[in-house]
Design a protein around this motif. Sequence first.
Motif, PDB file in Angstrom:
ATOM      1  N   GLY A  90      10.443   1.404  44.986  1.00 58.89           N
ATOM      2  CA  GLY A  90      12.137   1.458  44.420  1.00 58.89           C
ATOM      3  C   GLY A  90      12.212   1.743  43.079  1.00 58.89           C
ATOM      4  N   THR A  91      13.647   2.023  42.776  1.00 58.88           N
ATOM      5  CA  THR A  91      13.947   2.375  41.683  1.00 58.88           C
ATOM      6  C   THR A  91      15.084   1.477  41.232  1.00 58.88           C
ATOM      7  N   VAL A  92      15.368   1.249  39.960  1.00 58.53           N
ATOM      8  CA  VAL A  92      16.713   0.419  39.535  1.00 58.53           C
ATOM      9  C   VAL A  92      17.344   1.375  38.348  1.00 58.53           C
TER      10      VAL A  92
ATOM     11  N   GLU B   7      12.387  12.852  38.946  1.00 61.66           N
ATOM     12  CA  GLU B   7      13.630  11.913  38.535  1.00 61.66           C
ATOM     13  C   GLU B   7      13.273  10.701  37.957  1.00 61.66           C
ATOM     14  N   GLU B   8      14.037   9.610  38.431  1.00 56.93           N
ATOM     15  CA  GLU B   8      13.956   8.321  37.640  1.00 56.93           C
ATOM     16  C   GLU B   8      12.278   7.625  38.266  1.00 56.93           C
ATOM     17  N   PRO B   9      11.773   6.377  37.441  1.00 53.95           N
ATOM     18  CA  PRO B   9      10.602   6.253  37.761  1.00 53.95           C
ATOM     19  C   PRO B   9      10.635   4.996  38.654  1.00 53.95           C
ATOM     20  N   PHE B  10       9.570   5.005  39.529  1.00 54.60           N
ATOM     21  CA  PHE B  10       9.520   3.880  40.569  1.00 54.60           C
ATOM     22  C   PHE B  10       9.229   2.561  39.672  1.00 54.60           C
TER      23      PHE B  10
ATOM     24  N   LEU C 278      26.366   7.221  45.748  1.00 57.54           N
ATOM     25  CA  LEU C 278      25.786   8.523  46.185  1.00 57.54           C
ATOM     26  C   LEU C 278      24.572   8.260  46.581  1.00 57.54           C
ATOM     27  N   PRO C 279      23.845   8.738  47.971  1.00 62.13           N
ATOM     28  CA  PRO C 279      22.469   8.441  48.322  1.00 62.13           C
ATOM     29  C   PRO C 279      21.584   9.360  47.390  1.00 62.13           C
ATOM     30  N   HIS C 280      20.438   8.882  47.458  1.00 70.57           N
ATOM     31  CA  HIS C 280      19.359   9.764  46.609  1.00 70.57           C
ATOM     32  C   HIS C 280      18.135   9.880  47.743  1.00 70.57           C
ATOM     33  N   LEU C 281      17.385  10.800  47.772  1.00 74.08           N
ATOM     34  CA  LEU C 281      16.409  11.061  48.648  1.00 74.08           C
ATOM     35  C   LEU C 281      15.036  10.969  47.742  1.00 74.08           C
TER      36      LEU C 281
ATOM     37  N   VAL D 110       4.445   8.006  40.740  1.00 70.87           N
ATOM     38  CA  VAL D 110       5.282   7.265  39.648  1.00 70.87           C
ATOM     39  C   VAL D 110       6.750   7.585  39.399  1.00 70.87           C
ATOM     40  N   TRP D 111       7.195   8.840  39.710  1.00 68.19           N
ATOM     41  CA  TRP D 111       8.508   9.384  39.651  1.00 68.19           C
ATOM     42  C   TRP D 111       9.122   9.612  41.002  1.00 68.19           C
TER      43      TRP D 111
END
Length: 673
Positions: A615-617, A516-519, A566-569, A506-507
């Motif tokens: 993915g996230t947005v 962090e942010e949701p998928f 900035l990249p996120h992992l 989910v996250w």
Amino acid sequence: MGLLHAFVAAIITFAAAHRLLAYGLAFLLAGAETFPVVGALVPGTAIIIGLGALVPGGALAMWPLIGFTAFGALTGDGLSYLFGRHYKQQAMGLWPLRARPGLLGAGEAFFARHGSKAVLISRFLPGVRAAIPMVAGMAGMSAVRFYVVDVCAAALFALAHIWFGMALGASLSILHAIAGRLAVLALILAASLALVVWLTPRIIRRSMALLARLRGPVRQWAGAGDGWARRLVSSALDPERPETLGLLVLGAALIGGLWLFFGVLQDVIAGDPLVRADAAIFHFLQSLRTPAIDQVMVAITELGDAAVVIPVFLVTLAWLVWRRAWRAAFYGFAAVAGASLFAFLMKITLQYARPSTGFTGWDSYSFPSGHATASTALYGFLVVLICREAGARARVLVTLGTVLLVGAIAFSRLYLGAHWLSDVTAGLAFGVAWVALLGIVYLQHARSEVGARGLGMAGLAALLVAAGLQIGTKHAADMRRYALNLPVREMSLTDWRNGGWASMPVWRVDLTGDYEEPFILQWAGPLPPLKAALLAHGWQVPVAWNLSSSAEWLLPDAKADALPVLPHLENGRAEALLMIKTGQDVPHGQRLIVRVWPSGTVLTDAGNTQPLWIGTVVAEKIEHLKPLGTLVDEQDSVDVPMQDLKSALPGTQPEARIPPGPNWNGEVLLGQP
């Protein structure tokens, strides 16, 4: 200053286009910096570091650049030395030295204080670098001694500056997509090594100094009354016992090791964020693996194999028995045997699965790491025995060498995917605590000498011989055993459509294990159709990380589409697709960012397989901090950018994932080409 920066940038740009001239430039600049007065006007260090930054991109080759830089430094130092040796005190009246009369004075004072070592030290000190070679010649330092020291100084100077430049150059490309795997790993290892080398002697010195200051007040407290606690403290701090400070250091190590071990154990049993960080760090390190580094890491991990640990252990026991140090031999046996037995019992009790499937039987259990536990116990107790009889400098060197050896073995287990971070941390923590406990008891009753120098040499010889045999006979098989083999989950396309999508995370999970942010997007199939659909609706590929785009962050009025992202992992994985959207459809002062990662799951349909992506947005607010630069602030709410993404992908099917909240309506978009 701005003119100097422009001049340096122009030279670096020219060097990137003319490789052979760049090597010659490195030679001249490294040599020119050693000439008095003139060297202070030459921006050699900045340009050499800039040339090193061109290596990761392939514009220049590392070893030729290092060689030309080192040879230039050696040549310049040699000419300066010969000049001083020939003219001696007459040199002070010659141009350009007579324009800077204080330069040689400072150099002579520095040389008088440090002697031959000044030649090595001054190579890294711009203030006296240009004077010391000449002063050494004027002082009559022998040519043989000067060149022996200066060869080392020139080599270290070249390695330090070129590698530092390479780290800077690589870091910019790393930020784009974590694509420079070897460079990232090199940065991690270099930073870790530098931190260990820098911290270890300082921690030892500070700890010993603090304990020495506290010794008097604590002894006064212990002597002011009666009771078992005061008597115990008074006995431990008896000034007639030279090992008192060592006992206190071991006591602190015992408390710290136990605290860390039980903290990790609690997190593993309770499934706290550390467990999520385990998976994230595992995937991150596996994404950095390269065949060349695999060879090195497998060799390092073989240093912790039983086939190496046992011979070193037996040689240690044999030495102690030969010296009739029966008590030391007993505690040494207890250190290794007890730690190994404890690790085995913990494995079969918890039955915590390894990240890799290449192990069978009880060896398939992961917690704690047997390599880390046994290596810490063996080499840690050797440190206790040797440091009891060694001098202060030898204690620091032995401790530092042991920390580097055990730390390298522990890191290799993580890199090769043989253990989770929690396994290695727990193994190190328990090993330290166990050695500290045995060391305290041993030092309380130690009487005989163990021959620290001979013990250290015997242990080192056994390590080298056993490691050579193990690597020579087992390396090929171990390369196959530790080959990169990431687990992949399979699911049918029908099952995914009929509810299997709900089993996806989910996250997003970052490297620390935090959510962090949701998928809000799941995409079944190849990525090019997804990218094409986004491009058709105003999305674009962000600018890459390079020197020019990085400078945009320093501008107080940078545009949203000019700033790199900035990249996120996600669980240690880098983005497979990264796109942004700016313009009239986006609120003023913001930009939308969509990130897509591999999910670790493939979908099967009629014998065919296709990847599943998640993915996230998010929306980023651009903040102009005039006149300091520009920052971005990621917004918590994803509903507005999600609606924009939904309109760009009209074929996606929204599904309710969780109850609506203030920042997310709880929906996820399911799509495929």
